[in-house]
Design a protein around this motif. Sequence first.
Motif, PDB file in Angstrom:
ATOM      1  N   CYS A  47      43.867  48.032  30.236  1.00 50.94           N
ATOM      2  CA  CYS A  47      43.632  46.795  30.983  1.00 50.94           C
ATOM      3  C   CYS A  47      42.282  46.723  31.702  1.00 50.94           C
ATOM      4  O   CYS A  47      41.696  45.647  31.812  1.00 50.94           O
ATOM      5  CB  CYS A  47      44.734  46.594  32.021  1.00 50.94           C
ATOM      6  SG  CYS A  47      46.403  46.729  31.359  1.00 50.94           S
ATOM      7  N   HIS A  51      39.921  43.770  33.104  1.00 51.33           N
ATOM      8  CA  HIS A  51      40.500  43.401  34.398  1.00 51.33           C
ATOM      9  C   HIS A  51      40.126  44.394  35.493  1.00 51.33           C
ATOM     10  O   HIS A  51      40.986  45.046  36.078  1.00 51.33           O
ATOM     11  CB  HIS A  51      42.019  43.279  34.284  1.00 51.33           C
ATOM     12  CG  HIS A  51      42.473  42.201  33.369  1.00 51.33           C
ATOM     13  ND1 HIS A  51      42.402  40.865  33.701  1.00 51.33           N
ATOM     14  CD2 HIS A  51      42.974  42.255  32.108  1.00 51.33           C
ATOM     15  CE1 HIS A  51      42.858  40.143  32.693  1.00 51.33           C
ATOM     16  NE2 HIS A  51      43.202  40.959  31.708  1.00 51.33           N
ATOM     17  N   ALA A  56      36.666  40.702  36.272  1.00 53.52           N
ATOM     18  CA  ALA A  56      38.062  40.306  36.444  1.00 53.52           C
ATOM     19  C   ALA A  56      38.403  39.099  35.572  1.00 53.52           C
ATOM     20  O   ALA A  56      38.422  37.965  36.041  1.00 53.52           O
ATOM     21  CB  ALA A  56      38.362  40.028  37.900  1.00 53.52           C
TER      22      ALA A  56
END
Length: 115
Positions: A47, A51, A56
């Motif tokens: 991830c 992220h 982000a």
Amino acid sequence: MKRIISLIVLFMIGCEKNIEEDYVGYDCAEVQSYYQESIAPILSNNCIGCHSASSASGSLALDSFDAAVSGIMDGNVIYRINLETSNPLFMPQGAEKLSQQQLDIIQNFSELLCQ
């Protein structure tokens, strides 16, 4: 009129704080340990590339304990990692679905947070 509005705002802020305090009832040491041992490696490998605080995607950072707790408690993370890979909302985007063991670990983390 301003006093009434001010009182309503103060009441709403006070209620929101009480609800948040009631909702978060987990043992921080236990949850942080579980995060470090089980959650952080999954997020790091699957991830964080998209992220993290520096990138982000979808305004979701998962590269710290607080960010992961916030993202997972929101429910959207668990929803999206459990979708079928053919769904355009599936995460991790462009990758294979997490293993059932990894999905269970993240679900257990979510349940720890909601105790």
